[in-house]
Design a protein around this motif. Structure first.
Motif, PDB file in Angstrom:
ATOM      1  N   SER A  90      45.915  -8.928  34.333  1.00  0.00           N
ATOM      2  CA  SER A  90      45.460  -7.761  35.099  1.00  0.00           C
ATOM      3  C   SER A  90      45.585  -6.475  34.285  1.00  0.00           C
ATOM      4  CB  SER A  90      46.277  -7.654  36.392  1.00  0.00           C
ATOM      5  OG  SER A  90      45.893  -6.523  37.148  1.00  0.00           O
ATOM      6  N   GLU A  91      46.696  -6.329  33.583  1.00  0.00           N
ATOM      7  CA  GLU A  91      46.912  -5.126  32.782  1.00  0.00           C
ATOM      8  C   GLU A  91      45.914  -5.045  31.623  1.00  0.00           C
ATOM      9  OE1 GLU A  91      50.962  -5.141  31.571  1.00  0.00           O
ATOM     10  OE2 GLU A  91      51.771  -4.948  33.618  1.00  0.00           O
ATOM     11  N   VAL A  92      45.737  -6.162  30.932  1.00  0.00           N
ATOM     12  CA  VAL A  92      44.788  -6.176  29.819  1.00  0.00           C
ATOM     13  C   VAL A  92      43.367  -5.936  30.322  1.00  0.00           C
ATOM     14  CG1 VAL A  92      43.800  -7.574  27.960  1.00  0.00           C
ATOM     15  CG2 VAL A  92      46.250  -7.707  28.448  1.00  0.00           C
ATOM     16  N   MET A  93      43.038  -6.541  31.448  1.00  0.00           N
ATOM     17  CA  MET A  93      41.708  -6.385  32.023  1.00  0.00           C
ATOM     18  C   MET A  93      41.441  -4.933  32.398  1.00  0.00           C
ATOM     19  SD  MET A  93      40.076  -8.411  35.310  1.00  0.00           S
ATOM     20  CE  MET A  93      40.395 -10.026  34.601  1.00  0.00           C
ATOM     21  N   ASP A  94      42.421  -4.269  32.969  1.00  0.00           N
ATOM     22  CA  ASP A  94      42.264  -2.848  33.329  1.00  0.00           C
ATOM     23  C   ASP A  94      41.909  -2.026  32.101  1.00  0.00           C
ATOM     24  OD1 ASP A  94      42.722  -3.072  36.055  1.00  0.00           O
ATOM     25  OD2 ASP A  94      44.888  -2.781  35.873  1.00  0.00           O
ATOM     26  N   ARG A  95      42.591  -2.303  31.004  1.00  0.00           N
ATOM     27  CA  ARG A  95      42.337  -1.544  29.778  1.00  0.00           C
ATOM     28  C   ARG A  95      40.922  -1.792  29.264  1.00  0.00           C
ATOM     29  NH1 ARG A  95      46.124  -3.464  27.114  1.00  0.00           N
ATOM     30  NH2 ARG A  95      45.079  -4.829  25.607  1.00  0.00           N
ATOM     31  N   HIS A  96      40.501  -3.054  29.270  1.00  0.00           N
ATOM     32  CA  HIS A  96      39.156  -3.387  28.792  1.00  0.00           C
ATOM     33  C   HIS A  96      38.078  -2.775  29.689  1.00  0.00           C
ATOM     34  CE1 HIS A  96      39.475  -6.414  25.456  1.00  0.00           C
ATOM     35  NE2 HIS A  96      40.745  -6.373  25.850  1.00  0.00           N
ATOM     36  N   LEU A  97      38.298  -2.832  30.989  1.00  0.00           N
ATOM     37  CA  LEU A  97      37.299  -2.293  31.918  1.00  0.00           C
ATOM     38  C   LEU A  97      37.222  -0.769  31.820  1.00  0.00           C
ATOM     39  CD1 LEU A  97      37.843  -4.505  35.109  1.00  0.00           C
ATOM     40  CD2 LEU A  97      36.013  -4.650  33.415  1.00  0.00           C
ATOM     41  N   ASP A  98      38.372  -0.125  31.623  1.00  0.00           N
ATOM     42  CA  ASP A  98      38.367   1.336  31.456  1.00  0.00           C
ATOM     43  C   ASP A  98      37.626   1.732  30.182  1.00  0.00           C
ATOM     44  OD1 ASP A  98      39.745   1.621  33.798  1.00  0.00           O
ATOM     45  OD2 ASP A  98      41.724   1.838  32.850  1.00  0.00           O
ATOM     46  N   ASP A  99      37.826   0.972  29.111  1.00  0.00           N
ATOM     47  CA  ASP A  99      37.082   1.226  27.874  1.00  0.00           C
ATOM     48  C   ASP A  99      35.589   1.027  28.092  1.00  0.00           C
ATOM     49  OD1 ASP A  99      39.432   1.743  26.567  1.00  0.00           O
ATOM     50  OD2 ASP A  99      39.595  -0.232  25.621  1.00  0.00           O
ATOM     51  N   MET A 100      35.248   0.011  28.843  1.00  0.00           N
ATOM     52  CA  MET A 100      33.846  -0.271  29.133  1.00  0.00           C
ATOM     53  C   MET A 100      33.220   0.861  29.932  1.00  0.00           C
ATOM     54  SD  MET A 100      32.323  -3.628  31.092  1.00  0.00           S
ATOM     55  CE  MET A 100      30.549  -3.955  31.130  1.00  0.00           C
ATOM     56  N   MET A 101      33.971   1.380  30.905  1.00  0.00           N
ATOM     57  CA  MET A 101      33.471   2.490  31.724  1.00  0.00           C
ATOM     58  C   MET A 101      33.230   3.727  30.872  1.00  0.00           C
ATOM     59  SD  MET A 101      33.063   1.540  34.866  1.00  0.00           S
ATOM     60  CE  MET A 101      32.941   3.157  35.632  1.00  0.00           C
ATOM     61  N   SER A 102      34.131   3.973  29.928  1.00  0.00           N
ATOM     62  CA  SER A 102      33.969   5.143  29.054  1.00  0.00           C
ATOM     63  C   SER A 102      32.719   5.013  28.205  1.00  0.00           C
ATOM     64  CB  SER A 102      35.197   5.289  28.144  1.00  0.00           C
ATOM     65  OG  SER A 102      36.363   5.530  28.908  1.00  0.00           O
ATOM     66  N   LYS A 103      32.446   3.811  27.681  1.00  0.00           N
ATOM     67  CA  LYS A 103      31.268   3.606  26.851  1.00  0.00           C
ATOM     68  C   LYS A 103      29.990   3.722  27.681  1.00  0.00           C
ATOM     69  CE  LYS A 103      33.633   0.597  23.565  1.00  0.00           C
ATOM     70  NZ  LYS A 103      33.746  -0.791  23.010  1.00  0.00           N
ATOM     71  N   LEU A 104      30.029   3.219  28.916  1.00  0.00           N
ATOM     72  CA  LEU A 104      28.845   3.323  29.783  1.00  0.00           C
ATOM     73  C   LEU A 104      28.517   4.779  30.093  1.00  0.00           C
ATOM     74  CD1 LEU A 104      29.491   0.353  32.270  1.00  0.00           C
ATOM     75  CD2 LEU A 104      27.729   0.486  30.501  1.00  0.00           C
ATOM     76  N   LYS A 105      29.563   5.596  30.310  1.00  0.00           N
ATOM     77  CA  LYS A 105      29.346   7.019  30.610  1.00  0.00           C
ATOM     78  C   LYS A 105      28.776   7.747  29.389  1.00  0.00           C
ATOM     79  CE  LYS A 105      32.910   7.376  34.200  1.00  0.00           C
ATOM     80  NZ  LYS A 105      34.219   7.970  34.576  1.00  0.00           N
ATOM     81  N   GLN A 106      29.249   7.372  28.209  1.00  0.00           N
ATOM     82  CA  GLN A 106      28.745   8.010  26.986  1.00  0.00           C
ATOM     83  C   GLN A 106      27.283   7.683  26.730  1.00  0.00           C
ATOM     84  OE1 GLN A 106      31.370   6.745  23.841  1.00  0.00           O
ATOM     85  NE2 GLN A 106      33.147   7.829  24.670  1.00  0.00           N
ATOM     86  N   ASN A 107      26.877   6.498  27.148  1.00  0.00           N
ATOM     87  CA  ASN A 107      25.490   6.061  26.899  1.00  0.00           C
ATOM     88  C   ASN A 107      24.493   6.588  27.924  1.00  0.00           C
ATOM     89  OD1 ASN A 107      26.280   4.579  24.658  1.00  0.00           O
ATOM     90  ND2 ASN A 107      26.663   2.720  25.842  1.00  0.00           N
ATOM     91  N   LYS A 108      25.007   7.219  28.978  1.00  0.00           N
ATOM     92  CA  LYS A 108      24.098   7.775  29.991  1.00  0.00           C
ATOM     93  C   LYS A 108      23.504   9.082  29.546  1.00  0.00           C
ATOM     94  CE  LYS A 108      25.943   5.545  34.153  1.00  0.00           C
ATOM     95  NZ  LYS A 108      26.554   5.745  35.471  1.00  0.00           N
TER      96      LYS A 108
END
Length: 389
Positions: free
Chosen positions: A371-389
Motif C-alpha cells: 500500500s505504501e509503495v503503491m501510494d508513492r507510485h500513484l502520486d508520481d503518476m498523478m504528477s506526470k499526468l498533470k504535467q502533460n496536460k
C-alpha cells in the motif's frame, strides 16, 4: 436432484492423476477427503438417463432461481434427446446446451477435463508438464472454479447477491455442476446461462459502446486480474431498441497466482480514457477483498494464498486509483505488461514491497508495504499526468 454436501469447512481442488481429472473436496481438519473422479466413476452413475446436478459444498448456499431454472431446462433438453453442440471457438471443450424444444440454447457447459492442456482437451493442446495452465499463474483443471468465482464476486450495486439480482458487471449466472448423458458420460464443469446476443466486440468497432458499459467490464477485469480479456469474450446485446449492453463471459483465467499475463482488450477503446462515473466510483468504494475471499470460502473454494494476494492487491489498486481520479485506462495500464519480458507497473510495486520487508513477514504487514509503495507510485503518476496536460 442430488446435491453434494460437505458438512465442514472445505475447499475444492483439481489435479491430474494419470489420464483422469480428479476434483477433491478437502476438509482441512480431517484426513477423510471426498474425491470425485470424473472418469473412474462407474457408468451406471448416469442412471440410464441424462442428468445435470449442481455441486454444492456448503449446505447454507442457496442457488438463485435463475440457476435452478437453467439447470432444469438443460436437463429437460437432454431428456428430450437434444445433444450438446461443441463450439468451434475457444481453446477448450465448450458445449451449447439446448432447451427442451431443441430450438434455442439455454446454457454453456465447460467440462474441467476438456480445458486447455488437460488430457481430454478436444483442440489438440499439449498436456501441461507442471500443472500450470495456458496462462501464467493459472492451474489446469481450475477454470470451472474461476468461472463460478467471477459470477459470485460480481456483486450487485446494492450489496451481496440475493435472489436473482444482476451483478454490477453483468456476469451471467454460473454454477458448478456434474452432467451425465449418453454421448459423453460423466463430466464436471461450469454451467453458464446462454445469453442471446448480436455478436461479440470482435465483430464491431468500439465506437458505439456506452462508457458505463465499458467501465463495468474494466472494473471486473481489474478486480479479478483477468488474464484473458479479449473482444471475443465480451458479448454485445441490445438493451431496448437502441442501447448497447456489454456482457462479459469466459472467466476461466481470472484470479491468477501472479500478474504476469493480465490482458485487457478495452485498454484500446477510447471509452477507457474517460473518468470513472459517480456510480462506478461508489461501487468501487464498496469493494472489500477480505469479504470476497470469505465469500468464496463460503461457496466452497478456499482461495490459494497467492491468488488471495493478487485479489487483495488488484482491489487495492482499483480503489486507490478511483480515489485519485484515474481512469480505467490509467489503472489497467499499471496491471498489463507492455512487452512479454518487461514487468508491469504492479509487478514493480510488488518487487519493491518485497524488498522492503523482512523474510517471514506476515501477509498483513506485506500488504501494508504494498500500500505504501503503491501510494508513492500513484502520486508520481498523478504528477506526470498533470504535467502533460
Amino acid at each position: 436432484m442430488i446435491n453434494l454436501y460437505i458438512r465442514a469447512p472445505a475447499r475444492m481442488k483439481t489435479q491430474q492423476v494419470d489420464n483422469d481429472t480428479v476434483v477433491t473436496v478437502v476438509n482441512s481438519e480431517e484426513n477423510d477427503n471426498l474425491q470425485i473422479d470424473t472418469f473412474s466413476l462407474p457408468k451406471p452413475a448416469c442412471g440410464g438417463r441424462a442428468s445435470v446436478e449442481p455441486i454444492i459444498v456448503n449446505e447454507k448456499v442457496e442457488l438463485p432461481p435463475s440457476i435452478m431454472e437453467m439447470i432444469g431446462a438443460t436437463m429437460a433438453g437432454l431428456d428430450n434427446g437434444h445433444l450438446p453442440l461443441m463450439s468451434t471457438e475457444g481453446s477448450g471443450g465448450v458445449y451449447f446446451m439446448p432447451d427442451p424444444s431443441g430450438q434455442r440454447n439455454v446454457a454453456v457447459f465447460k467440462p474441467i477435463d476438456e480445458e486447455p492442456m488437460v488430457e481430454n482437451n478436444p483442440k489438440g493442446f499439449p498436456l501441461s508438464v507442471d500443472g500450470e495452465g495456458l496462462k501464467r499463474g493459472t492451474r489446469v483443471g481450475e477454470g470451472a472454479l474461476r468461472e463460478v468465482a467471477a459470477y459470485v464476486l460480481d456483486h450487485p450495486v446494492d450489496g451481496l447477491k440475493s435472489c436473482d439480482a444482476t451483478g454490477f458487471s453483468g456476469v451471467p449466472p454460473t454454477a458448478l455442476v456434474r452432467c451425465c448423458h449418453l454421448r459423453k458420460g460423466f463430466k464436471i464443469g461450469s454451467l453458464q446461462m446462454f445469453v442471446e446476443n448480436h455478436g461479440s466486440c470482435e465483430d464491431m468497432g468500439p465506437r458505439d459502446f456506452p462508457v458505463q458499459e465499458v467501465q463495468k467490464i474494466a472494473v471486473l477485469d481489474i478486480r479479478l486480474a483477468n488474464a484473458d480479456r479479449h473482444g471475443g469474450n465480451v458479448l454485445v446485446c441490445r438493451d431496448g431498441e437502441d442501447d448497447l449492453k456489454l456482457v462479459p463471459i469466459d472467466h476461466g483465467y481470472c484470479l491468477p497466482e501472479k500478474f504476469e499475463d493480465c490482458t485487457f482488450e478495452w485498454l484500446y477503446w477510447p471509452q477507457s480514457r474517460e473518468p470513472f462515473s459517480d456510480e462506478t466510483t461508489s461501487y468501487i468504494e464498496s469493494l472489500d477483498a477480505d469479504k470476497d475471499i470469505a465469500l468464496l470460502k463460503f461457496y466452497g473454494w478456499n482461495l490459494p494464498p497467492q491468488c488471495a494476494r493478487v485479489l487483495h492487491i488488484s482491489t487495492m489498486l482499483l480503489k486507490k486509483g478511483a480515489q485519485r481520479g484515474l481512469t480505467p485506462y490509467d489503472v489497467g495500464s499499471i496491471m498489463c505488461r507492455k512487452t512479454v519480458k518487461r514487468e508491469s507497473g504492479i509487478e514493480v510495486i510488488i518487487d519493491e514491497a518485497e524488498d522492503a520487508v523482512l523474510p517471514g513477514t506476515s501477509e498483513d504487514t506485506f500488504l501494508e508495504a504494498v500500500s505504501e509503495v503503491m501510494d508513492r507510485h500513484l502520486d508520481d503518476m498523478m504528477s506526470k499526468l498533470k504535467q502533460n496536460k
